[in-house]
Scaffold this motif. Sequence first.
Motif, PDB file in Angstrom:
ATOM      1  N   PRO A 164       0.799  -1.238   0.000  1.00  0.00           N
ATOM      2  CA  PRO A 164       0.000   0.000   0.000  1.00  0.00           C
ATOM      3  C   PRO A 164       0.829   1.284   0.000  1.00  0.00           C
ATOM      4  O   PRO A 164       0.446   2.262  -0.654  1.00  0.00           O
ATOM      5  CB  PRO A 164      -0.832  -0.132   1.283  1.00  0.00           C
ATOM      6  CG  PRO A 164      -1.017  -1.604   1.444  1.00  0.00           C
ATOM      7  CD  PRO A 164       0.301  -2.197   1.012  1.00  0.00           C
ATOM      8  N   ARG A 167       2.040   1.836  -3.471  1.00  0.00           N
ATOM      9  CA  ARG A 167       0.931   2.325  -4.302  1.00  0.00           C
ATOM     10  C   ARG A 167       0.656   3.797  -4.021  1.00  0.00           C
ATOM     11  O   ARG A 167       0.346   4.565  -4.941  1.00  0.00           O
ATOM     12  CB  ARG A 167      -0.326   1.509  -4.027  1.00  0.00           C
ATOM     13  CG  ARG A 167      -0.231   0.048  -4.398  1.00  0.00           C
ATOM     14  CD  ARG A 167      -0.109  -0.171  -5.883  1.00  0.00           C
ATOM     15  NE  ARG A 167      -1.250   0.343  -6.613  1.00  0.00           N
ATOM     16  CZ  ARG A 167      -1.314   0.458  -7.938  1.00  0.00           C
ATOM     17  NH1 ARG A 167      -0.270   0.113  -8.672  1.00  0.00           N
ATOM     18  NH2 ARG A 167      -2.383   0.915  -8.524  1.00  0.00           N
ATOM     19  N   PRO A 171       1.137   5.476  -7.673  1.00  0.00           N
ATOM     20  CA  PRO A 171      -0.145   4.797  -7.919  1.00  0.00           C
ATOM     21  C   PRO A 171      -0.282   4.167  -9.296  1.00  0.00           C
ATOM     22  O   PRO A 171      -1.109   3.272  -9.476  1.00  0.00           O
ATOM     23  CB  PRO A 171      -1.180   5.907  -7.700  1.00  0.00           C
ATOM     24  CG  PRO A 171      -0.426   7.192  -7.849  1.00  0.00           C
ATOM     25  CD  PRO A 171       0.957   6.915  -7.367  1.00  0.00           C
ATOM     26  N   ASP A 172       0.510   4.611 -10.265  1.00  0.00           N
ATOM     27  CA  ASP A 172       0.356   4.111 -11.631  1.00  0.00           C
ATOM     28  C   ASP A 172       1.422   3.090 -12.037  1.00  0.00           C
ATOM     29  O   ASP A 172       1.417   2.609 -13.170  1.00  0.00           O
ATOM     30  CB  ASP A 172       0.370   5.279 -12.628  1.00  0.00           C
ATOM     31  CG  ASP A 172      -0.765   6.266 -12.372  1.00  0.00           C
ATOM     32  OD1 ASP A 172      -1.876   5.804 -12.051  1.00  0.00           O
ATOM     33  OD2 ASP A 172      -0.523   7.476 -12.475  1.00  0.00           O
ATOM     34  N   PRO A 174       3.133  -0.394 -12.437  1.00  0.00           N
ATOM     35  CA  PRO A 174       2.755  -1.812 -12.355  1.00  0.00           C
ATOM     36  C   PRO A 174       3.540  -2.533 -11.259  1.00  0.00           C
ATOM     37  O   PRO A 174       4.703  -2.224 -10.991  1.00  0.00           O
ATOM     38  CB  PRO A 174       3.136  -2.351 -13.731  1.00  0.00           C
ATOM     39  CG  PRO A 174       3.159  -1.154 -14.629  1.00  0.00           C
ATOM     40  CD  PRO A 174       3.630  -0.016 -13.770  1.00  0.00           C
ATOM     41  N   CYS A 175       2.881  -3.489 -10.631  1.00  0.00           N
ATOM     42  CA  CYS A 175       3.505  -4.299  -9.590  1.00  0.00           C
ATOM     43  C   CYS A 175       3.417  -5.762 -10.005  1.00  0.00           C
ATOM     44  O   CYS A 175       2.319  -6.288 -10.214  1.00  0.00           O
ATOM     45  CB  CYS A 175       2.797  -4.099  -8.249  1.00  0.00           C
ATOM     46  SG  CYS A 175       2.904  -2.413  -7.595  1.00  0.00           S
ATOM     47  N   ASN A 233      -3.582  -8.017  -1.607  1.00  0.00           N
ATOM     48  CA  ASN A 233      -3.353  -6.895  -2.529  1.00  0.00           C
ATOM     49  C   ASN A 233      -3.441  -7.328  -3.988  1.00  0.00           C
ATOM     50  O   ASN A 233      -2.927  -6.651  -4.874  1.00  0.00           O
ATOM     51  CB  ASN A 233      -1.969  -6.284  -2.268  1.00  0.00           C
ATOM     52  CG  ASN A 233      -1.830  -5.698  -0.877  1.00  0.00           C
ATOM     53  OD1 ASN A 233      -2.308  -4.599  -0.611  1.00  0.00           O
ATOM     54  ND2 ASN A 233      -1.181  -6.427   0.019  1.00  0.00           N
ATOM     55  N   GLU A 235      -5.487  -7.313  -6.361  1.00  0.00           N
ATOM     56  CA  GLU A 235      -6.030  -6.472  -7.431  1.00  0.00           C
ATOM     57  C   GLU A 235      -4.986  -5.509  -7.982  1.00  0.00           C
ATOM     58  O   GLU A 235      -5.170  -4.937  -9.065  1.00  0.00           O
ATOM     59  CB  GLU A 235      -7.245  -5.686  -6.923  1.00  0.00           C
ATOM     60  CG  GLU A 235      -6.954  -4.619  -5.889  1.00  0.00           C
ATOM     61  CD  GLU A 235      -6.936  -5.156  -4.463  1.00  0.00           C
ATOM     62  OE1 GLU A 235      -6.990  -4.333  -3.523  1.00  0.00           O
ATOM     63  OE2 GLU A 235      -6.871  -6.394  -4.275  1.00  0.00           O
ATOM     64  N   HIS A 236      -3.884  -5.316  -7.270  1.00  0.00           N
ATOM     65  CA  HIS A 236      -2.815  -4.415  -7.719  1.00  0.00           C
ATOM     66  C   HIS A 236      -1.622  -5.165  -8.309  1.00  0.00           C
ATOM     67  O   HIS A 236      -0.609  -4.531  -8.645  1.00  0.00           O
ATOM     68  CB  HIS A 236      -2.329  -3.551  -6.559  1.00  0.00           C
ATOM     69  CG  HIS A 236      -3.386  -2.704  -5.934  1.00  0.00           C
ATOM     70  ND1 HIS A 236      -4.119  -1.778  -6.648  1.00  0.00           N
ATOM     71  CD2 HIS A 236      -3.863  -2.664  -4.656  1.00  0.00           C
ATOM     72  CE1 HIS A 236      -4.985  -1.183  -5.834  1.00  0.00           C
ATOM     73  NE2 HIS A 236      -4.853  -1.706  -4.638  1.00  0.00           N
ATOM     74  N   LEU A 237      -1.706  -6.495  -8.410  1.00  0.00           N
ATOM     75  CA  LEU A 237      -0.551  -7.295  -8.805  1.00  0.00           C
ATOM     76  C   LEU A 237      -0.781  -8.016 -10.124  1.00  0.00           C
ATOM     77  O   LEU A 237      -1.880  -8.505 -10.390  1.00  0.00           O
ATOM     78  CB  LEU A 237      -0.254  -8.350  -7.728  1.00  0.00           C
ATOM     79  CG  LEU A 237       0.167  -7.849  -6.350  1.00  0.00           C
ATOM     80  CD1 LEU A 237       0.199  -9.004  -5.358  1.00  0.00           C
ATOM     81  CD2 LEU A 237       1.528  -7.164  -6.412  1.00  0.00           C
ATOM     82  N   GLN A 238       0.278  -8.080 -10.938  1.00  0.00           N
ATOM     83  CA  GLN A 238       0.286  -9.015 -12.051  1.00  0.00           C
ATOM     84  C   GLN A 238       0.991 -10.261 -11.553  1.00  0.00           C
ATOM     85  O   GLN A 238       2.179 -10.231 -11.205  1.00  0.00           O
ATOM     86  CB  GLN A 238       0.999  -8.464 -13.281  1.00  0.00           C
ATOM     87  CG  GLN A 238       1.013  -9.478 -14.430  1.00  0.00           C
ATOM     88  CD  GLN A 238       1.588  -8.945 -15.725  1.00  0.00           C
ATOM     89  OE1 GLN A 238       1.894  -7.764 -15.839  1.00  0.00           O
ATOM     90  NE2 GLN A 238       1.736  -9.820 -16.711  1.00  0.00           N
TER      91      GLN A 238
END
Length: 316
Positions: A164, A167, A171-172, A174-175, A233, A235-238
């Motif tokens: 977090p 992020r 915020p933009d 990629p993770c 987390n 939703e924020h990860l590839q």
Amino acid sequence: MLNERQLLSGQAVAAETLTSLRNWFPVALQGREIVWRHVQDRFSASFFTDTLQQQNPSQRYLCRTDFDWLKRLEPGLMPSAFIFHTSRCGSTLLTQLLSTLSCCIVMSEPPVINAFLHMHQAEPESSGGSANLRQLILALGQQRSLEETHFFIKLDSWHTQFLPIFRAAFPDTPCWFLYREPEAVLASHRRQRGPQMVPGMIASLAAETLEAGDLDGYCAKVLAGFFEAALANVEHLQLINYRQLPDILWQDLLPRQGLDCTLEQLERMRQRAGFHAKDKSICFSTDAPPISSHPMLQQRVAPLYEQLEQRRSRDQ
């Protein structure tokens, strides 16, 4: 890996005598001071600290500043991606492949980020939060030439819990999250245990107390924590499974970054993938599967791994 004494060894230079911090990189935090090392060469070794260790002792220079000096740096590259991982899952290989591309700045586990997160965890109000983290990361992304257009940072395996704040700072960006079958991770740590899998070595890990000597059980609980942090987390990860390496790099990850590799670049990456990620002189071989697993691995970690796999399959 360098210990702090080695990290901070070098000839001291007074910050006031410097006209700029170009080619100075933050390496440690001491109280409210940032410790910088002057590094002329690219960070192409397996880990950030390996590049420092390879420096000629006569070329090791240190300076110390307060956090306000971060504002004096020329703007560095914005990070192209953060690489989170579970350890022993191909993350070092990924950074080594990226390092073969002259357009990429690659920082593999820079210790100053871990120092900042430790300070932030202990003193969130006085750490400066995401603003200071952002400035430290931008300081690591200094361009040495206009050829450098992309900037990747591999974090330590226990940093996913702090996603977090990354992020909030970027915020933009990629993770990516690399992971592997729990049995294979355990097998690798049985052969040579990383500090994150030894009780008391990493202050930010709070695995439950286990029976004395049950290192495999401790490893399973730490690994469960890594998987749980990723799922919290997700939703924020590839998500990237070890089995997808190395091809996913040039088939998916780099094209998303706007990088289309030449045949020569592809060949260099393929050749590098044939050798051990942490030692270019050793041909790559997979870790032998564990002779026996650990009950906790099956009971607690395996279901988390399956949840990640289901999410990855859904997102493809």
